[in-house]
Design a protein around this motif. Structure first.
Motif, PDB file in Angstrom:
ATOM      1  N   PRO A  44      -3.896   3.504   5.869  1.00  0.00           N
ATOM      2  CA  PRO A  44      -2.883   4.541   6.128  1.00  0.00           C
ATOM      3  C   PRO A  44      -2.931   5.636   5.068  1.00  0.00           C
ATOM      4  CG  PRO A  44      -1.938   2.349   6.390  1.00  0.00           C
ATOM      5  CD  PRO A  44      -3.300   2.153   5.796  1.00  0.00           C
ATOM      6  N   LYS A  45      -2.805   6.879   5.520  1.00  0.00           N
ATOM      7  CA  LYS A  45      -2.829   8.033   4.623  1.00  0.00           C
ATOM      8  C   LYS A  45      -1.411   8.608   4.518  1.00  0.00           C
ATOM      9  CE  LYS A  45      -5.994  10.136   7.146  1.00  0.00           C
ATOM     10  NZ  LYS A  45      -6.499   9.118   8.080  1.00  0.00           N
ATOM     11  N   GLY A  46      -1.044   9.054   3.324  1.00  0.00           N
ATOM     12  CA  GLY A  46       0.270   9.638   3.106  1.00  0.00           C
ATOM     13  C   GLY A  46       0.262  11.118   3.458  1.00  0.00           C
ATOM     14  N   THR A  80       0.251   7.425   8.084  1.00  0.00           N
ATOM     15  CA  THR A  80      -0.414   7.212   9.367  1.00  0.00           C
ATOM     16  C   THR A  80      -0.463   5.716   9.653  1.00  0.00           C
ATOM     17  OG1 THR A  80      -2.601   7.146   8.336  1.00  0.00           O
ATOM     18  CG2 THR A  80      -1.799   9.298   9.073  1.00  0.00           C
ATOM     19  N   SER A  81      -0.609   5.378  10.921  1.00  0.00           N
ATOM     20  CA  SER A  81      -0.522   3.975  11.325  1.00  0.00           C
ATOM     21  C   SER A  81      -1.765   3.167  10.992  1.00  0.00           C
ATOM     22  CB  SER A  81      -0.224   3.873  12.824  1.00  0.00           C
ATOM     23  OG  SER A  81      -1.173   4.607  13.565  1.00  0.00           O
ATOM     24  N   GLY A  82      -2.809   3.838  10.508  1.00  0.00           N
ATOM     25  CA  GLY A  82      -3.983   3.101  10.049  1.00  0.00           C
ATOM     26  C   GLY A  82      -4.879   2.601  11.161  1.00  0.00           C
ATOM     27  N   HIS A 114       0.836  -1.206   0.000  1.00  0.00           N
ATOM     28  CA  HIS A 114       0.000   0.000   0.000  1.00  0.00           C
ATOM     29  C   HIS A 114       0.870   1.254   0.000  1.00  0.00           C
ATOM     30  CE1 HIS A 114      -3.194   2.838   0.983  1.00  0.00           C
ATOM     31  NE2 HIS A 114      -2.400   3.312   1.930  1.00  0.00           N
ATOM     32  N   VAL A 115       1.864   1.304   0.878  1.00  0.00           N
ATOM     33  CA  VAL A 115       2.717   2.491   0.985  1.00  0.00           C
ATOM     34  C   VAL A 115       3.569   2.664  -0.274  1.00  0.00           C
ATOM     35  CG1 VAL A 115       4.627   3.558   2.263  1.00  0.00           C
ATOM     36  CG2 VAL A 115       2.772   2.417   3.503  1.00  0.00           C
ATOM     37  N   ALA A 116       4.213   1.585  -0.712  1.00  0.00           N
ATOM     38  CA  ALA A 116       5.116   1.677  -1.864  1.00  0.00           C
ATOM     39  C   ALA A 116       4.370   2.064  -3.141  1.00  0.00           C
ATOM     40  CB  ALA A 116       5.852   0.354  -2.057  1.00  0.00           C
ATOM     41  N   MET A 164       0.901  19.653   4.206  1.00  0.00           N
ATOM     42  CA  MET A 164       0.447  20.127   2.901  1.00  0.00           C
ATOM     43  C   MET A 164      -0.890  19.511   2.502  1.00  0.00           C
ATOM     44  SD  MET A 164       4.053  19.751   0.818  1.00  0.00           S
ATOM     45  CE  MET A 164       3.448  20.547  -0.683  1.00  0.00           C
ATOM     46  N   GLY A 165      -1.126  18.264   2.919  1.00  0.00           N
ATOM     47  CA  GLY A 165      -2.330  17.538   2.536  1.00  0.00           C
ATOM     48  C   GLY A 165      -2.029  16.053   2.485  1.00  0.00           C
ATOM     49  N   TYR A 166      -3.072  15.251   2.286  1.00  0.00           N
ATOM     50  CA  TYR A 166      -2.898  13.803   2.134  1.00  0.00           C
ATOM     51  C   TYR A 166      -2.673  13.482   0.660  1.00  0.00           C
ATOM     52  CZ  TYR A 166      -4.907  13.436   6.838  1.00  0.00           C
ATOM     53  OH  TYR A 166      -5.160  13.560   8.180  1.00  0.00           O
ATOM     54  N   LEU A 167      -1.667  12.697   0.380  1.00  0.00           N
ATOM     55  CA  LEU A 167      -1.329  12.345  -0.992  1.00  0.00           C
ATOM     56  C   LEU A 167      -2.504  11.658  -1.684  1.00  0.00           C
ATOM     57  CD1 LEU A 167       0.905  12.170  -3.176  1.00  0.00           C
ATOM     58  CD2 LEU A 167       1.524   9.942  -2.190  1.00  0.00           C
ATOM     59  N   ASN A 168      -2.941  12.251  -2.788  1.00  0.00           N
ATOM     60  CA  ASN A 168      -3.990  11.669  -3.644  1.00  0.00           C
ATOM     61  C   ASN A 168      -5.316  11.447  -2.923  1.00  0.00           C
ATOM     62  OD1 ASN A 168      -1.985  11.466  -5.671  1.00  0.00           O
ATOM     63  ND2 ASN A 168      -1.363   9.453  -4.903  1.00  0.00           N
TER      64      ASN A 168
END
Length: 703
Positions: A268-270, A261-263, A177-179, A506-510
C-alpha cells in the motif's frame, strides 16, 4: 441521549462555548461564501485573520509529509484555495443550527448539530495535542464509521496532523505498515478486536504515543490507552490560542489526509492529499453529481462504506461538511444485513455503493421475489420488465409511456420503499466497474446507477455521472474545472486515461520513484486505466494497462470485458479471472456463487439460492460447490462449456478465445486474500494462490 454521549457533549460544550461565541461573532461580520455557478465561487474569510493560504513553491509534487505543492490553478479552475478549517467555519456559519450527525444508541437516533460537531472536533484536536501529536505526523483511525471517526479525522487536521484511515479488515502486519509509514503518534481504534491487533505491533511503532478506544469499555487498563471519554477530557487545559495558532499557520497546499491504496498491485502507498485537494473536490465533484447545498435542500446520506477509502471519505465526511448534509451512521454489521434497516429509518436522499454492495442487494431482492406467492411474483416480474424496457428505450429525461408509470406507482415505488429508497433521488456506484446485469436489474426497479470514475490519487471522482450528466455504461463527464486526455490512442480510440486538476494528489509519502512514475513529463496524472471518450465527452473505461494480458504471440488482450461476458452468460458464476500473460492461449479460473457466513464474511460450501435455481433448471441436484468441482456434475460442466463457447464465438480473434477453465473449490473473498478491501480482484495474489491449477492448464505444452 445516552450518558456517554451526554458526557461527551457537555465536555465539548463547556470547553468551547467561549470559542463558539467568537466564531459566531466573526460570522456576523462577514458575508457567507456563495456559489455563483459551478465554475466560479467566492470564499469568505469569516472574519478570521488568516495568513497567506498558499506556500509559494514551484513543484507539482512532493513526497515529504511537511512538503508543499504548486496548486493547479488556471483559467478553468480559478477558485480561491481554502483549508479544511476554513471550509468547516463556512459550514458553521451557514448550517450551524442544522443536524449534522445521527448515531443510534439504545434503539434511538441521537443527533448533533454542525456547531456541536465543530466543537467536538476542536476538543479532539486539543486532546491530540495534549497526547503529543506532532506536526505532519498522523492520527491513524482503525474502526467502523462513527461520529468519533469523524471527530478524530477532522480533529487531527485541526491539530496540524494527518488523518490516516486503516482498513478494518487489515491484518496486524498491514496495520503496522500504515502506522509506521505515516509516523502515527496516536492510533484511534474502535473496539477490543482492533486493539488486539495494535497491541501485537505497538512495540515496533517508534512514533506511537497513545491509543484511544472509542467503542466499548476498556477490558484492561494499560499505559497510554484511553477510553473515548477520558480522551475528550485530556485537552481541557489546552488554550484556544494554542490550537488557533496551529490552524492559522496551515496552508491549502500542504498535506492533511493520507489515503493508503488497497495494495492490489504491491505494498500500500500513502497518497498525500492537500487541504485544497479535499476542499475543492468536496465542493465541485459533489455539485457535478447534483448534491444540493442545505440552504436549498438538506441532503441525507447513510455512512457505511470504509472511510479509509477515498470514495466514502469524500462522500460521507468532507462533502457532508461542505454542503451541510445529515449523515446517519449505519451499524457495524451493515454489510451483514442490517444496512437496509438503517436505510428504511434514515430514508436517504442520496446513496452510494461499490458494485459488490449493489450486487448483494440485487441477489437479496431476487431471493425475496423468488419466495413470493405466484401472483405477486408475476406482478413484480412484469413491473420490472416494463421499467427496464422503458428505461432502455427512452432517455432519462424523456416522458415514459403510461404502462411504465402504472408499473412504477403500483409496484416499484413500494419495492424501493422496502429498500429504504422512498425518498432517494441519486444512486451512485464507484470504486470499480459495475456489471451490466446489475445495472439493468436496477433499471428494472427504476433506479439509475450513476457511475463515477477516479482514484485515491485524484481525491476520488474525476468523472461524475448524475441526473443531468448520464449515459448508460459511461462514468460520466469530467468534473468542471478538471481536465482529461487520452494518451497513446489505439485504432479503437482507447488509450491511457490521464488526469489534471485541483483534485490531483501531492505525491506518495516517502516514495519518490513511484511518485515520478505516476506523472508524465507535463505533470498529468497517469491513471493506468484504459478508456475512451465519445463525441460528447462521456468516458468509458475499457481495461487496465497493468491487467492487460500480452500472450506469447504478442496479442494484447484486455481481460475485464471477457470476464464480464462469461459472467453474463453464466449468471451463477461469482468470479471469473482470465489468465494467459506470456502464455500460448487463454485459460480461466471460475468460482460459483455461494452463501456467505454473516459472522466471518467467508464463503461457505453452500450454493447461493440463485445458483441452486440455475442448477435445478438444468436438471442438476447440486446444492454445494463441492458437488460441482472436479467435473463431478456433468450437466453443469456442459453448461459452463456451452457458455464459454458462446463467449468465444464473439471473440475478435482466435487469441482471445478461452481454451481451458476450472471451477475452484472456494469463492474469492477479502478474508481469503483474493479481493482487496474495495472488492477489487488481486490478480497477482490469485495467481500465486492457484499456481498449481494454472500450471496444469499449460503442463502438456512443456512436455
Amino acid at each position: 441521549m445516552s450518558s456517554g454521549a451526554m458526557s461527551q457533549k457537555m465536555t465539548c460544550d463547556k470547553s468551547q462555548d467561549r470559542h463558539e461565541e467568537k466564531v459566531q461573532s466573526s460570522c456576523k461580520q462577514s458575508p457567507p461564501g456563495h456559489m455563483t455557478d459551478l465554475g466560479k465561487e467566492e470564499v469568505a474569510d469569516n472574519g478570521r485573520p488568516e495568513k497567506k493560504c498558499v506556500e509559494e513553491v514551484q513543484s507539482l509534487w512532493t513526497t515529504e509529509a511537511s512538503g508543499s505543492v504548486k496548486l493547479r490553478i488556471d483559467e478553468l479552475c480559478p477558485q480561491e484555495p481554502i483549508t479544511v478549517h476554513q471550509m468547516f467555519i463556512n459550514c458553521v456559519q451557514k448550517y450551524g443550527h442544522l443536524p449534522a450527525l445521527a448515531s443510534k444508541r439504545k434503539e434511538k437516533w441521537e443527533k448533533i448539530t454542525f456547531s456541536e460537531y465543530y466543537r467536538c472536533c476542536r476538543m479532539a484536536a486539543k486532546s491530540f495535542l495534549k497526547l503529543g501529536l506532532e506536526r505532519f505526523h498522523s492520527v491513524a483511525i482503525l474502526g467502523f464509521n462513527s461520529e468519533e471517526w469523524f471527530f478524530s479525522a477532522v480533529g487531527a487536521v485541526f491539530a496540524g496532523g494527518l488523518s490516516t484511515g486503516i482498513y478494518t479488515t487489515n491484518s496486524p502486519e498491514a496495520c503496522h505498515h500504515v502506522a509506521k509509514d505515516s509516523r502515527a503518534n496516536i492510533i484511534v481504534i474502535e473496539n477490543q478486536k482492533q486493539l488486539d491487533k495494535i497491541l501485537l505491533i505497538k512495540d515496533n511503532l517508534p512514533h506511537l504515543k497513545a491509543i484511544v478506544q472509542y467503542s466499548g469499555s476498556l477490558k484492561k487498563k494499560l499505559p497510554n490507552l484511553y477510553s473515548w471519554e477520558e480522551f475528550m477530557r485530556l485537552g481541557l487545559d489546552i488554550p484556544d490560542k494554542t490550537l488557533d495558532d496551529i490552524i492559522s499557520s496551515q496552508k491549502a497546499n500542504q498535506c492533511c489526509v493520507l489515503i493508503y491504496t488497497s495494495g492490489t498491485t504491491g505494498a500500500p502507498k500513502g497518497v498525500m492529499l492537500s487541504h485544497d485537494n479535499i476542499t475543492w473536490t468536496a465542493r465541485h465533484a459533489s455539485r457535478a453529481g447534483d448534491m444540493q447545498p442545505a440552504e436549498i435542500k438538506q441532503e441525507t446520506i447513510v455512512s457505511y462504506l470504509p472511510l479509509s477509502h477515498i470514495a466514502a471519505q469524500i462522500y460521507d465526511l468532507w462533502t457532508g461538511i461542505q454542503w451541510g448534509e445529515l449523515v446517519y451512521f449505519a451499524q457495524p454489521d451493515a454489510l451483514k444485513g442490517t444496512l437496509v434497516n438503517t436505510l428504511r429509518e434514515a430514508t436517504p436522499s442520496s446513496h452510494m455503493g461499490v458494485p459488490r454492495v449493489w450486487e448483494k442487494m440485487m441477489e437479496k431482492i431476487k431471493l425475496e421475489v423468488s419466495r413470493c406467492a405466484y401472483l405477486k411474483k408475476k406482478l413484480v416480474t412484469w413491473a420490472m420488465s416494463v421499467s427496464l424496457e422503458a428505461n432502455l428505450k427512452y432517455s432519462k429525461d424523456e416522458e415514459k409511456p403510461f404502462l411504465f408509470n402504472l408499473a412504477n406507482s403500483l409496484v416499484l415505488e413500494k419495492l424501493r420503499a422496502e429498500l429504504g429508497f422512498s425518498g432517494c433521488q441519486k444512486f451512485f456506484s464507484g470504486a470499480a466497474p459495475i456489471g451490466s446485469d446489475t445495472f439493468e436489474f436496477f433499471l428494472g426497479l427504476n433506479i439509475h446507477l450513476y457511475e463515477a470514475y477516479g482514484m485515491s490519487e485524484s481525491s476520488g471522482p474525476h468523472f461524475m455521472s448524475g441526473p443531468y450528466t448520464y449515459r448508460m455504461e459511461s462514468c460520466g463527464k469530467v468534473v468542471p474545472g478538471c481536465r482529461c486526455k487520452i494518451a497513446n490512442v489505439d485504432a479503437d480510440g482507447s488509450g491511457e486515461v490521464c488526469l489534471w486538476g485541483r483534485d490531483v494528489f501531492m505525491g506518495y509519502l516517502n516514495m519518490k520513484d513511484k511518485t515520478v512514475e505516476a506523472f508524465d513529463e507535463e505533470g498529468w496524472l497517469c491513471s493506468g486505466d484504459l478508456g475512451k471518450t465519445d463525441e460528447d465527452g462521456f468516458l468509458y473505461i475499457t481495461g487496465r494497462i497493468k491487467e492487460l494480458i500480452i500472450t506469447a504471440g504478442g496479442e494484447n488482450v484486455p481481460p475485464v470485458p471477457i470476464e464480464d461476458a462469461v459472467k453474463r452468460e453464466l449468471p451463477f458464476i461469482s468470479n471469473a479471472m482470465l489468465i494467459g500473460d506470456k502464455r500460448k492461449f487463454l485459460s480461466m479460473l471460475l468460482t460459483i456463487k455461494c452463501v456467505i457466513n454473516v459472522e466471518t464474511m467467508e464463503p461457505t460450501d453452500d450454493l447461493s439460492p440463485e445458483a441452486v435455481k440455475f442448477c435445478q433448471q438444468l436438471g442438476s441436484q447440486a446444492t454445494k460447490v463441492s458437488d460441482i468441482t472436479g467435473g463431478k456434475d456433468k450437466l453443469l460442466n456442459q453448461a459452463i462449456q456451452d457458455g464459454i463457447a458462446r463467449v468465444n464465438s464473439k471473440a475478435t480473434s482466435n487469441a482471445q478465445r478461452i481454451q481451458k477453465w476450472i471451477v475452484l473449490g472456494k469463492d474469492f473473498s477479502v478474508s481469503g486474500g483474493e479481493l482487496g478491501p474495495t472488492m477489487k480482484l488481486r490478480r497477482a495474489a490469485v495467481l500465486k494462490m492457484y499456481h498449481n491449477e494454472v500450471e496444469t492448464f499449460y503442463r502438456e505444452l512443456k512436455k
